[in-house]
Design a protein around this motif. Structure first.
Motif, short mmCIF file in Angstrom:
data_model
loop_
_atom_site.label_atom_id
_atom_site.label_comp_id
_atom_site.label_asym_id
_atom_site.label_seq_id
_atom_site.Cartn_x
_atom_site.Cartn_y
_atom_site.Cartn_z
N ALA A 188 33.98 7.42 99.96
CA ALA A 188 34.76 8.02 98.89
C ALA A 188 33.87 8.59 97.79
CB ALA A 188 35.73 7.00 98.32
N HIS A 189 32.64 8.92 98.12
CA HIS A 189 31.75 9.50 97.12
C HIS A 189 32.32 10.83 96.66
CE1 HIS A 189 29.02 6.45 98.30
NE2 HIS A 189 28.48 7.07 99.32
N THR A 190 32.21 11.08 95.39
CA THR A 190 32.61 12.38 94.89
C THR A 190 31.41 13.31 94.99
OG1 THR A 190 33.77 13.52 93.12
CG2 THR A 190 32.05 11.99 92.45
N SER A 191 31.60 14.54 94.62
CA SER A 191 30.49 15.50 94.66
C SER A 191 30.63 16.47 93.51
CB SER A 191 30.47 16.25 96.00
OG SER A 191 31.67 16.97 96.16
N LEU A 192 29.56 17.13 93.20
CA LEU A 192 29.57 18.17 92.18
C LEU A 192 30.25 19.39 92.78
CD1 LEU A 192 28.50 18.90 89.32
CD2 LEU A 192 26.52 19.88 90.48
N SER A 193 31.31 19.86 92.14
CA SER A 193 32.03 21.01 92.70
C SER A 193 31.71 22.32 91.98
CB SER A 193 33.54 20.75 92.69
OG SER A 193 34.01 20.54 91.38
N GLY A 194 31.07 22.24 90.82
CA GLY A 194 30.71 23.47 90.13
C GLY A 194 29.92 23.21 88.86
N THR A 195 29.22 24.24 88.42
CA THR A 195 28.47 24.15 87.16
C THR A 195 28.65 25.45 86.39
OG1 THR A 195 26.42 25.08 88.10
CG2 THR A 195 26.68 22.68 88.21
N SER A 196 28.48 25.34 85.10
CA SER A 196 28.47 26.52 84.25
C SER A 196 27.36 26.33 83.24
CB SER A 196 29.82 26.68 83.54
OG SER A 196 29.77 27.79 82.68
#
Length: 168
Positions: A29-37
């Motif tokens: 159930a690890h989350t992940s980085l979905s975007g950066t600004s």
């Protein structure tokens, strides 16, 4: 009598090793980085803050923003649900900037990564190649699995040694 005790200890160790594997199966159930600004590798006007968006809420976010000289230029990260905002201390100078981040996913596992962007202007440099997100997946489970294997080997060795002594 000594052989009986050794066999009992070995049996318990083998039973523990056999049951620990299925019980200790890792959750995925690890989350992940979905975007950066700004986005990784982009060339942008000087931003007032850096935003990281995750697939799920995270806790204990950390982020370090550095300029081309390695000087830290970011403030304290602020968390709101699945978004982490890092303010910049003063307008960013033209050139390459690097962001290293770390957070804890909902299942308790640390995740980390990095990305770079370039602030446009005369001193602008080409952006570094995109770096992949790194996750600390499975490292703790590797040590648990090795411990279970070691326990099984010790238990099996005790059993083997005790059965050899009974034959003599």
């Amino acid at each position: 009598m000594r052989g009986l005790i050794a066999r009992a200890v070995a049996a318990v160790a083998l039973a523990a090793a056999a049951t620990a594997g299925p019980i200790a199966a890792p959750a995925s159930a690890h989350t992940s980085l979905s975007g950066t600004s700004p986005e990784d590798g982009s060339v942008v006007p000087a931003p007032e803050s850096i935003m990281l968006t995750f697939a799920d809420s995270v806790i204990l976010p950390q982020a370090v923003v550095t300029d081309a000289e390695g000087k830290e230029v970011g403030g304290k990260p602020k968390l709101k649900s699945d978004k982490v905002t890092v303010p910049v201390r003063k307008p960013l100078a033209p050139g390459l900037h690097h962001v290293s981040w770390r957070a804890v996913s909902p299942d308790g596992h640390p995740i980390q990564g990095e990305f770079s962007f370039t602030v446009e202007g005369q001193a602008a440099q080409t952006a570094a190649p995109a770096s992949a997100q790194e996750e600390d997946e499975g490292r703790s489970w590797t040590w648990i699995a090795l411990g279970v294997v070691a326990l099984g080997l010790v238990g099996g060795g005790l059993y083997w040694a005790s059965s050899r002594n009974d034959d003599e």
